[in-house]
Design an enzyme around this catalytic site. Structure first.
Site, short mmCIF file in Angstrom:
data_model
loop_
_atom_site.label_atom_id
_atom_site.label_comp_id
_atom_site.label_asym_id
_atom_site.label_seq_id
_atom_site.Cartn_x
_atom_site.Cartn_y
_atom_site.Cartn_z
CE1 TYR A 202 1.08 -0.23 4.41
CE2 TYR A 202 -0.07 1.98 4.14
CZ TYR A 202 0.81 1.18 4.79
OH TYR A 202 1.31 1.38 6.06
CE LYS B 171 -4.36 -21.77 11.82
NZ LYS B 171 -3.32 -22.39 11.35
CD GLU C 114 6.18 -22.23 13.07
OE1 GLU C 114 5.22 -23.13 13.30
OE2 GLU C 114 5.91 -21.07 13.30
CG LEU D 205 0.43 -21.67 15.04
CD1 LEU D 205 -0.15 -20.19 15.33
CD2 LEU D 205 -0.25 -21.97 13.84
N1 PLP Z 1 2.92 -23.60 12.25
C1 PLP Z 1 2.65 -22.82 11.26
C2 PLP Z 1 3.26 -21.60 10.86
C3 PLP Z 1 1.18 -23.17 10.76
O1 PLP Z 1 0.74 -22.09 9.83
C4 PLP Z 1 0.43 -24.06 11.09
C5 PLP Z 1 -0.88 -24.19 10.53
O2 PLP Z 1 -1.40 -23.74 9.97
C6 PLP Z 1 1.01 -25.22 12.30
C7 PLP Z 1 2.17 -24.75 12.76
C8 PLP Z 1 0.28 -26.19 12.70
O3 PLP Z 1 -0.81 -25.73 13.50
P1 PLP Z 1 -2.12 -27.13 13.64
O4 PLP Z 1 -1.60 -28.32 13.76
O5 PLP Z 1 -2.92 -26.37 14.69
O6 PLP Z 1 -2.56 -26.98 12.35
#
Ligand code: PLP
Length: 315
Positions: A62, A176, A208, A233
């Site tokens: 933007y 999330k 992750e 996450l």
């Molecule tokens: N890590 C990230 C960055 C994610 O986006 C996700 C799922 O979308 C996960 C881990 C796994 O989370 P869940 O087992 O709750 O789907």
């Protein structure tokens, strides 16, 4: 704000300073004319798809340009940065430079904007949700104005009080959020390099995968997964899998580990709601174990699916 107050009627007549209307709460507001993908529309009729990648992945850029006396301030700087931002994330400019300038002047005129801001956003466009995007999407271009007393800003008299905070942009991966642009671009990079996914590394340690949690099983049979923190996450699948692993008498360690340790592990896998338990067989071209899905991983996948199906919720 009352919902009623946000449902504004559009005044189809062009107006010099917008049309003031009185809401039920008694607040006067201007009905703006906004721009969306080639159309000038009353602000409450401009609709963007819920599949727009700007909405789903924050896959958009933007610019904001100030207006004084109906004239654009610092416009060349703003368009130059706009082009840089678009190039950086690989979205093509949907209009020519001349058209863009004309759109800015026109939106100022249509809204009789004397002092305020022109907001412009370009997203990659809309398609079914997928971290991997198609290359033929039509970008979504939207613009609106805001009346702001830029010159007679009372805060210029009093000054601002500020607080200090750690710069956490974006250090809160436990949330999330839809701020998924980097993950999406990373997954595209993986695809372009012939891989299926990405594992993120910070300070030499794996956090992750791009949209899943990442785990290894060491040569001595220990399931190692990074401990929970704001670096990743908190996966729901991860949590269920760890419980099942413990029930199955598997030793579990929650700690950080490096790419080298993962490459040297017996097995590796990711977990997520969409992938369940998915074996990972190589990292950066180095095979893990014998380069095939690990036996323990596949057993955990079976156990996970079995357990979930036995507990899946019907209405
Ligand atoms: N890590 C990230 C960055 C994610 O986006 C996700 C799922 O979308 C996960 C881990 C796994 O989370 P869940 O087992 O709750 O789907």
């Amino acid at each position: 704000m009352q919902h009623q107050a946000r449902c504004r009627r559009f005044d189809p007549m062009p107006h010099a300073a917008g049309s003031p209307e009185i809401t039920q709460s008694g607040t006067a507001f201007m009905t703006r004319t906004v721009y969306l993908n080639g159309q000038w529309l009353p602000e409450d009729q401009a609709k963007v798809s819920i599949f727009d990648r700007g909405y789903v992945f924050a896959d958009a850029i933007y610019e904001v340009t100030a207006v004084i006396g109906g004239k654009l301030l610092d416009y060349p700087g703003h368009t130059a940065r706009l082009k840089r931002s678009l190039e950086a994330i690989g979205i093509s400019m949907p209009v020519s430079e001349d058209e863009l300038l004309d759109l800015h002047h026109t939106i100022v005129e249509k809204n009789g904007l004397d002092q305020g801001l022109v907001y412009l956003q370009i997203s990659r466009g809309a398609e079914d949700r997928n971290f991997l995007f198609s290359d033929n999407l039509t970008p979504t271009l939207s613009m609106f104005t805001q009346v702001v007393p830029l010159l007679a800003n009372p805060k210029a008299e009093t000054g601002l009080a500020v607080i200090s905070m750690p710069d956490g942009r974006w250090a809160n991966r436990q949330i999330k959020t839809v701020q998924l642009l980097y993950s999406s671009l990373a997954k595209m990079e993986a695809k372009n390099r012939g891989a299926d996914d990405v594992i993120f590394v910070e300070d030499g340690l794996i956090t992750e995968a791009s949209s899943a949690n990442f785990h290894i099983i060491t040569k001595s049979g220990v399931l190692v997964t990074r401990q929970l923190s704001n670096a990743l996450l908190h996966g729901i699948t991860r949590s269920s899998v760890l419980s099942l692993a413990l029930t199955a008498q598997l030793k579990v360690e929650e700690r950080a580990f490096s790419v080298e340790e993962a490459q040297d592990a017996a097995e590796a896998f990711i977990t997520s709601a969409g992938a369940f338990v998915m074996p990972v067989v190589s990292i950066d071209g180095t095979s893990i174990g014998d380069g095939k899905p690990g036996k323990t991983t596949l057993r955990i996948r079976e156990i996970y699916i079995e357990d979930q199906l036995s507990r899946a919720m019907a209405r």
